[in-house]
Design a protein around this motif. Structure first.
Motif, short mmCIF file in Angstrom:
data_model
loop_
_atom_site.label_atom_id
_atom_site.label_comp_id
_atom_site.label_asym_id
_atom_site.label_seq_id
_atom_site.Cartn_x
_atom_site.Cartn_y
_atom_site.Cartn_z
N HIS A 241 0.79 -1.41 -0.04
CA HIS A 241 0.25 -0.04 -0.17
C HIS A 241 1.01 1.36 -0.02
N GLU A 242 2.00 1.22 0.65
CA GLU A 242 2.85 2.40 0.81
C GLU A 242 3.70 2.56 -0.54
N ALA A 243 3.88 1.38 -1.42
CA ALA A 243 4.71 1.30 -2.61
C ALA A 243 3.47 1.87 -3.50
N LEU A 244 2.19 1.85 -3.49
CA LEU A 244 0.97 2.13 -4.39
C LEU A 244 0.86 3.63 -4.45
N PHE A 245 0.99 4.12 -2.92
CA PHE A 245 0.77 5.52 -2.63
C PHE A 245 1.90 6.33 -3.61
N GLU A 246 3.20 5.97 -3.28
CA GLU A 246 4.48 6.36 -3.88
C GLU A 246 4.23 6.33 -5.58
N ALA A 247 3.63 5.30 -6.14
CA ALA A 247 3.55 5.12 -7.35
C ALA A 247 2.63 6.07 -8.12
N ILE A 248 1.49 6.53 -7.15
CA ILE A 248 0.59 7.43 -7.63
C ILE A 248 1.21 8.71 -7.71
N LYS A 249 1.98 9.14 -6.35
CA LYS A 249 2.40 10.39 -6.22
C LYS A 249 3.38 10.49 -7.23
N ARG A 250 4.21 9.52 -7.85
CA ARG A 250 5.14 9.76 -8.99
C ARG A 250 4.60 9.81 -10.40
N GLN A 251 3.12 9.77 -10.36
CA GLN A 251 2.30 9.37 -11.60
C GLN A 251 3.00 8.50 -12.51
N ASP A 252 2.83 7.15 -11.93
CA ASP A 252 3.52 6.07 -12.46
C ASP A 252 2.36 4.88 -12.66
N PRO A 253 1.52 5.04 -13.47
CA PRO A 253 0.10 4.01 -13.60
C PRO A 253 0.79 2.52 -13.93
N VAL A 254 1.63 2.45 -14.63
CA VAL A 254 2.16 1.09 -14.94
C VAL A 254 2.33 0.31 -13.62
N LYS A 255 3.24 0.85 -12.69
CA LYS A 255 3.62 0.42 -11.43
C LYS A 255 2.45 0.62 -10.56
N ALA A 256 1.56 1.35 -10.57
CA ALA A 256 0.11 1.44 -9.71
C ALA A 256 -0.42 0.36 -9.95
N GLU A 257 -0.72 -0.08 -11.26
CA GLU A 257 -1.49 -1.17 -11.59
C GLU A 257 -0.87 -2.42 -11.18
N GLN A 258 0.32 -2.65 -11.30
CA GLN A 258 1.10 -3.94 -10.93
C GLN A 258 0.91 -4.07 -9.32
N LEU A 259 1.18 -3.05 -8.61
CA LEU A 259 0.98 -3.01 -7.28
C LEU A 259 -0.42 -3.32 -6.71
N THR A 260 -1.30 -2.92 -7.45
CA THR A 260 -2.64 -3.29 -7.18
C THR A 260 -3.04 -4.66 -7.59
N THR A 261 -2.54 -5.28 -8.46
CA THR A 261 -2.59 -6.74 -8.58
C THR A 261 -1.78 -7.49 -7.39
N ASP A 262 -0.68 -6.76 -7.07
CA ASP A 262 -0.18 -7.77 -6.01
C ASP A 262 -0.92 -7.49 -4.60
N ILE A 263 -1.35 -6.62 -4.46
CA ILE A 263 -2.35 -6.38 -3.19
C ILE A 263 -3.51 -7.35 -3.27
N LEU A 264 -4.18 -7.44 -4.23
CA LEU A 264 -5.43 -8.29 -4.31
C LEU A 264 -4.98 -9.88 -4.28
N ASP A 265 -3.56 -10.04 -4.95
CA ASP A 265 -2.99 -11.45 -4.82
C ASP A 265 -2.70 -11.60 -3.62
N ASN A 266 -2.33 -11.14 -2.55
CA ASN A 266 -1.94 -11.05 -1.37
C ASN A 266 -3.15 -10.89 -0.31
N ASN A 267 -4.35 -11.01 -0.79
CA ASN A 267 -5.51 -10.62 0.05
C ASN A 267 -6.23 -11.71 0.64
N TYR A 268 -5.62 -12.99 0.25
CA TYR A 268 -6.20 -14.34 0.76
C TYR A 268 -5.74 -14.57 2.23
#
Length: 217
Positions: free
Chosen positions: A190-217
């Motif tokens: 979540h911290e990395a996602l915030f930083e990606a949004i702050k840096r305006q990096d949509p590709v990284k933000a999407e990948q981190l979102t996938t990682d978050i949901l994959d680790n939501n089990y």
């Protein structure tokens, strides 16, 4: 992972349709289990699960020795009611569809004010983890994602996600109230996602979102 609808849910949908269309009328007895099994092409346990669910919802009534009867007419099921029946895989699939687009847009349109709000909820999430406050952490987590949705600049998408968040809240409540490890394990993401949004990096933000949901089990 592709999620298929449960067999019992399919049977529930078909029975509801038959009641709504008048094929099965209020007060009438529905067919016996063997006939239902043959008609729907499913096993006895699936039929019983469907009848149990419809009985709990007050649509059918099982009378021992007499059979199962229709006791209520069908009203259109609201989206909220349907979402309450959604399982984890369905919820995660919808979250993935919504959140990937949300973080992509938020990375492009976020303002300094948006970043302040997002970071504030991120810190609340972290504090709740440190204090082992599962409920507070769940609320901070949801608020964090809603604030990102608002930063997307798309009001319709933001409203849709905020309404969907009630399903996420229900899912978190069903987890072990004393178990905060799911939140703790994904704090760095979540911290990395915030930083990606702050840096305006949509590709990284999407990948981190996938990682978050994959680790939501």
């Amino acid at each position: 992972m592709k999620k298929t609808i449960k067999l019992s849910d399919k049977v529930i949908i078909e029975i509801r349709k038959d009641i709504a269309s008048g094929k099965l009328k209020k007060g009438e007895k529905i067919p016996a289990e063997p006939e239902l099994m043959e008609y729907y092409g499913v096993g006895r346990s699936t039929i019983r699960e469907a009848i149990k669910t419809l009985s709990i919802s007050g649509i059918l009534k099982v009378q021992q020795g007499s059979g199962t009867f229709v006791v209520s007419k069908i009203k259109d099921e609201t989206l909220s009611q349907r979402l309450k029946r959604a399982d984890f895989e369905e919820i995660n699939t919808v979250r993935s569809l919504l959140e990937k687009e949300i973080v992509r847009l938020a990375s492009q349109h976020r303002t300094d004010t948006d970043l302040t709000t997002i970071e504030n909820f991120l810190q609340q999430r972290k504090k709740a983890i440190e204090e082992q406050q599962q409920k507070k952490c769940a609320e901070a987590d949801i608020a964090f994602h809603i604030s990102i949705a608002k930063a997307s600049g798309n009001q319709v998408l933001s409203d849709l996600y905020e309404n969907f968040s009630s399903v996420m809240r229900n899912f978190f409540e069903l987890r072990d109230a004393a178990d905060i490890k799911h939140f703790s394990n994904s704090q760095h993401l979540h911290e990395a996602l915030f930083e990606a949004i702050k840096r305006q990096d949509p590709v990284k933000a999407e990948q981190l979102t996938t990682d978050i949901l994959d680790n939501n089990y």
